[in-house]
Design a protein around this motif. Structure first.
Motif, PDB file in Angstrom:
ATOM      1  N   ARG A  56     -17.547 -59.066 -12.060  1.00  0.00           N
ATOM      2  CA  ARG A  56     -18.003 -58.323 -10.880  1.00  0.00           C
ATOM      3  C   ARG A  56     -19.200 -57.441 -11.209  1.00  0.00           C
ATOM      4  O   ARG A  56     -20.079 -57.255 -10.365  1.00  0.00           O
ATOM      5  N   ARG A  57     -19.220 -56.887 -12.414  1.00  0.00           N
ATOM      6  CA  ARG A  57     -20.360 -56.044 -12.789  1.00  0.00           C
ATOM      7  C   ARG A  57     -21.657 -56.846 -12.776  1.00  0.00           C
ATOM      8  O   ARG A  57     -22.656 -56.408 -12.200  1.00  0.00           O
ATOM      9  N   ARG A  59     -22.300 -59.698 -11.269  1.00  0.00           N
ATOM     10  CA  ARG A  59     -22.611 -60.153  -9.903  1.00  0.00           C
ATOM     11  C   ARG A  59     -23.166 -59.006  -9.061  1.00  0.00           C
ATOM     12  O   ARG A  59     -24.144 -59.177  -8.320  1.00  0.00           O
ATOM     13  N   SER A  60     -22.559 -57.834  -9.170  1.00  0.00           N
ATOM     14  CA  SER A  60     -23.017 -56.684  -8.379  1.00  0.00           C
ATOM     15  C   SER A  60     -24.412 -56.231  -8.784  1.00  0.00           C
ATOM     16  O   SER A  60     -25.267 -55.962  -7.932  1.00  0.00           O
ATOM     17  N   ALA A  64     -27.694 -56.122  -6.527  1.00  0.00           N
ATOM     18  CA  ALA A  64     -28.346 -54.863  -6.178  1.00  0.00           C
ATOM     19  C   ALA A  64     -29.804 -54.832  -6.645  1.00  0.00           C
ATOM     20  O   ALA A  64     -30.685 -54.326  -5.940  1.00  0.00           O
ATOM     21  N   ARG A  76     -24.288 -66.093  -9.443  1.00  0.00           N
ATOM     22  CA  ARG A  76     -23.428 -65.157  -8.730  1.00  0.00           C
ATOM     23  C   ARG A  76     -22.268 -65.882  -8.051  1.00  0.00           C
ATOM     24  O   ARG A  76     -21.146 -65.361  -8.004  1.00  0.00           O
ATOM     25  N   GLU A 164     -28.023 -48.670  -2.005  1.00  0.00           N
ATOM     26  CA  GLU A 164     -26.593 -48.916  -2.219  1.00  0.00           C
ATOM     27  C   GLU A 164     -25.732 -47.798  -1.626  1.00  0.00           C
ATOM     28  O   GLU A 164     -24.635 -48.053  -1.104  1.00  0.00           O
ATOM     29  N   LYS A 191     -15.588 -52.272  -1.585  1.00  0.00           N
ATOM     30  CA  LYS A 191     -16.473 -53.213  -2.274  1.00  0.00           C
ATOM     31  C   LYS A 191     -17.880 -52.638  -2.402  1.00  0.00           C
ATOM     32  O   LYS A 191     -18.542 -52.817  -3.430  1.00  0.00           O
ATOM     33  N   LYS A 194     -17.856 -50.060  -5.106  1.00  0.00           N
ATOM     34  CA  LYS A 194     -17.803 -50.699  -6.418  1.00  0.00           C
ATOM     35  C   LYS A 194     -19.192 -51.179  -6.838  1.00  0.00           C
ATOM     36  O   LYS A 194     -19.615 -50.993  -7.983  1.00  0.00           O
ATOM     37  N   ARG A 195     -19.911 -51.803  -5.904  1.00  0.00           N
ATOM     38  CA  ARG A 195     -21.266 -52.265  -6.227  1.00  0.00           C
ATOM     39  C   ARG A 195     -22.174 -51.088  -6.540  1.00  0.00           C
ATOM     40  O   ARG A 195     -23.002 -51.150  -7.462  1.00  0.00           O
ATOM     41  N   TYR A 198     -21.435 -49.907 -10.154  1.00  0.00           N
ATOM     42  CA  TYR A 198     -21.989 -50.753 -11.203  1.00  0.00           C
ATOM     43  C   TYR A 198     -23.511 -50.664 -11.240  1.00  0.00           C
ATOM     44  O   TYR A 198     -24.122 -50.678 -12.318  1.00  0.00           O
ATOM     45  N   ALA A 199     -24.130 -50.561 -10.068  1.00  0.00           N
ATOM     46  CA  ALA A 199     -25.583 -50.405 -10.033  1.00  0.00           C
ATOM     47  C   ALA A 199     -26.002 -49.083 -10.669  1.00  0.00           C
ATOM     48  O   ALA A 199     -27.031 -49.007 -11.363  1.00  0.00           O
TER      49      ALA A 199
END
Length: 277
Positions: A56-57, A59-60, A64, A76, A164, A191, A194-195, A198-199
């Motif tokens: 997920r990291r 992909r996010s 972003a 992704r 974001e 979600k 979370k993105r 990570y961004a």
């Protein structure tokens, strides 16, 4: 969003920070290394958790920072497939911790987990997975980023994280609309948080506070989501095994744990809004 400043001594200028390409390449390479380490150990629930998180990291962050990274649409999608499969396994591990005192529940969960683990191993053996890992390895090399814009990560992160943050607030506004399915809408807020987290992590130490605030919101909503998932599993188990009526009783208890405390939620949102001031 307040930008971190770096102090100077005398007339010396602060050392230049990494470019966005350099920072993102290092971030993706670290996640790839962690995936390589954990994938052989998926009998361990913590390795499962790390696998889903790393997928997920990447992909996010690639989503972003898409304007400053190589095109990664297929990667992704492949990461999403791995994350979903590993996520199913992780959900069962979380549910097992919650219902450890329920007779028969752990036996059923262990049986289900073995089947899902087989699915994960099948995914890992697939051509799609091998392609994904090759692409991740290639993203650790400078050549993969040769055509990306050169800009300081400090500048890029400032712009990306503002976007974001607004994504989180936009989804919060959608969750407040009359007639909205609150549980589904708050899952979308989670979600987005979370993105954002990570961004912010990829942006570097200057954004550690923002990452922490986003994680706090993610954790609050995640706890509620885990409660709903536990209740849903118990309800299915009760229907599938009617001789064990206690499942239904525990399901009703756990549905209530899907409630998000409005006051805590608003406090965490307010803290995020302070980050955008």
């Amino acid at each position: 969003m307040a930008q971190a400043t770096t102090g100077t001594t005398g007339d010396s200028a602060p050392p230049p920070g990494p470019t966005a390409s350099e920072a993102l390449r290092a971030y993706v390479a670290a996640q790839h290394a962690d995936l390589e380490r954990d994938l052989p150990s998926l009998d361990d629930p913590e390795a499962v958790h790390r696998t889903r998180t790393r997928a997920r990291r990447v992909r996010s962050v690639l989503g972003a920072y898409a304007a400053h990274a190589p095109a990664a649409g297929r990667l992704r999608k492949d990461l999403r497939a791995l994350g979903r499969t590993a996520g199913h396994l992780r959900d069962l591990d979380i549910i097992r911790d919650r219902v450890a005192e329920v007779p028969m529940a752990t036996t059923l969960l262990d049986h289900e987990r073995r089947g899902v683990l087989d699915d994960v191993h099948e995914e890992i053996a697939s051509g799609r997975f091998r392609r994904m890992m090759r692409t991740l390895a290639e993203l650790g090399e400078p050549d993969a980023w040769a055509d990306c814009p050169e800009a300081p990560m400090s500048t890029v992160a400032q712009e990306v994280l503002a976007d974001e943050l607004e994504r989180v607030f936009r989804r919060d506004r959608a969750a407040a609309q009359p007639g909205a399915n609150r549980a589904v809408a708050l899952h979308d807020v989670r979600k987005a948080a979370k993105r954002l987290r990570y961004a912010a992590e990829a942006g570097g130490p200057a954004y550690a506070d923002l990452a922490g605030r986003a994680q706090a919101l993610q954790d609050l909503l995640g706890e509620a989501n885990d409660g709903l998932a536990t209740a849903a599993w118990l309800d299915r188990a009760a229907r599938a095994h009617p001789d064990h009526a206690h499942f239904a009783e525990h399901a009703r208890e756990h549905w209530s744990s899907g409630h998000v405390d409005p006051a805590s939620y608003e406090v965490l949102l307010a803290e995020l809004r302070e980050s955008s001031a």
